[in-house]
Design an enzyme around this catalytic site. Structure first.
Site, PDB file in Angstrom:
ATOM      1  N   TRP A  39      24.297  -2.588   4.891  1.00 33.66           N
ATOM      2  CA  TRP A  39      25.749  -2.735   4.721  1.00 33.66           C
ATOM      3  C   TRP A  39      26.126  -3.527   3.470  1.00 33.66           C
ATOM      4  CZ3 TRP A  39      29.499   0.029   6.396  1.00 33.66           C
ATOM      5  CH2 TRP A  39      30.815  -0.416   6.242  1.00 33.66           C
TER       6      TRP A  39
ATOM      7  N   SER B 178      20.410   0.752  10.009  1.00 39.17           N
ATOM      8  CA  SER B 178      21.085  -0.099   9.033  1.00 39.17           C
ATOM      9  C   SER B 178      21.458  -1.413   9.693  1.00 39.17           C
ATOM     10  CB  SER B 178      22.334   0.620   8.494  1.00 39.17           C
ATOM     11  OG  SER B 178      22.986  -0.157   7.503  1.00 39.17           O
ATOM     12  N   CYS B 179      21.819  -2.398   8.877  1.00 40.78           N
ATOM     13  CA  CYS B 179      22.277  -3.698   9.389  1.00 40.78           C
ATOM     14  C   CYS B 179      23.036  -4.383   8.257  1.00 40.78           C
ATOM     15  CB  CYS B 179      21.105  -4.532   9.881  1.00 40.78           C
ATOM     16  SG  CYS B 179      19.864  -4.902   8.615  1.00 40.78           S
ATOM     17  N   GLY B 180      22.906  -5.689   8.124  1.00 44.06           N
ATOM     18  CA  GLY B 180      23.572  -6.380   7.031  1.00 44.06           C
ATOM     19  C   GLY B 180      22.822  -6.256   5.720  1.00 44.06           C
TER      20      GLY B 180
END
Length: 314
Positions: A300, A271-273
């Site tokens: 996110w 996951s990330c932004g």
């Protein structure tokens, strides 16, 4: 005598099981996932080169204009902001297979082409394009190590222009749902205390811990319960833009509490932004031999916006 030998050889080939022939064909078409600028320079005119550059909105950069100003010879621009699910309120979500095929075909690409993706940062958004092609079953795809930065540092020529090409047919592929995760699946993971899935977040430590705000206004920072944090910036050389070697990559993950040697068969979700730099982690872990990898497409931005799961700040 020569004729009989050739005929005999042909007969043996034709008599082989079709599954064996397919396997041999697949091996013959295998391409490296990571390509150096020197290797690409030797192959120019063969692989289809794509500029997959994308920038955070706060940077106020125009990747399309930058592409027109300079790009690798023969490159086409793969627009993450266009080749996406346009019905979603979240940024650059995965498009449908039909849309993907239509827009990729407009770039003059067929299902059998070898694709080489790069970006202007070195190792930032190109892996997202790589992952998209992989998710749609296009295995002949590579990332250019160091991207435009490394290409120019090697003294190789660039060109300008819009990179327009004649469209080709890209047959509608099938999405491999094993390499993508959706919001409802993530909620199940974070609520399952017995889950064996490892979640790794590619954002910076300050956003992960909740000490710094998210770049998207009104979005809470923090992380999902149990998630590990490996900033994507730790995986490549900031000066050259080139990915670290496997020993360095493994060390970065180990320092974050992720023992790659213990995850060979275990599921890992990245996951990330917004699903871009999570793909950098996907690429690095794939290089380290992990097979059970998936990117949380909404990442996110979706998780915190919907606010249906717990958010941890520590």
């Amino acid at each position: 005598m020569t004729t009989r030998i050739l005929a005999s050889t042909s007969a043996r080939i034709l008599s082989r099981p079709s599954s064996l022939l397919r396997a041999q064909s697949t091996r013959a078409m295998t391409v490296p996932t990571l390509l150096s600028v020197t290797e690409l320079k030797k192959q120019l005119g063969g692989p289809i080169v794509l500029d997959g550059s994308w920038h955070m909105p706060a940077e106020k950069r125009d990747p399309i204009q930058e592409f027109k100003n300079e790009h690798l010879p023969g490159a086409r621009y793969f627009d993450i902001e266009s080749i996406k699910d346009k019905t979603s309120s979240f940024p650059h979500m995965m498009p449908t297979a039909t849309q993907f095929a239509q827009q990729v075909g407009e770039l003059g690409i067929t299902n059998n082409d070898h694709i080489v993706v790069y970006d202007t940062a070195g190792f930032f958004s190109a892996p997202r394009v790589y992952w998209m092609f992989k998710a749609f079953g296009h295995d002949k795809v590579s990332v250019l190590n160091g991207g435009l930065k490394a290409w120019k540092a090697a003294g190789y020529a660039v060109e300008s222009g819009d990179g327009k090409v004649q469209a080709k047919e890209y047959k509608v592929p099938k999405l491999d749902t094993d390499v993508i995760r959706y919001h409802d699946q993530i909620l199940q993971l974070v609520r399952d205390k017995n889950s064996k899935t490892t979640i790794i977040d590619a954002r910076g430590a300050d956003r992960f811990t909740g000490q710094a705000p998210e770049p998207r206004a009104g979005l809470s920072s923090g992380h999902m319960p149990g998630a590990k944090n490996v900033s994507f910036k730790q995986l490549f050389d900031g000066k050259t833009g080139e990915l670290h070697d496997n020993a360095q990559l493994a060390s970065v993950f180990e320092k974050a509490g992720v023992d790659v040697s213990q995850l060979k068969d275990e599921p890992v979700v990245l996951s990330c932004g917004s699903g871009v730099t999570a793909s950098v982690l996907y690429f690095a872990l794939e290089r380290l031999g992990l097979k059970n990898l998936a990117v949380y497409d909404g990442s996110w931005t979706e998780y915190a916006s919907l606010n249906q799961g717990p958010i941890v700040k520590d």
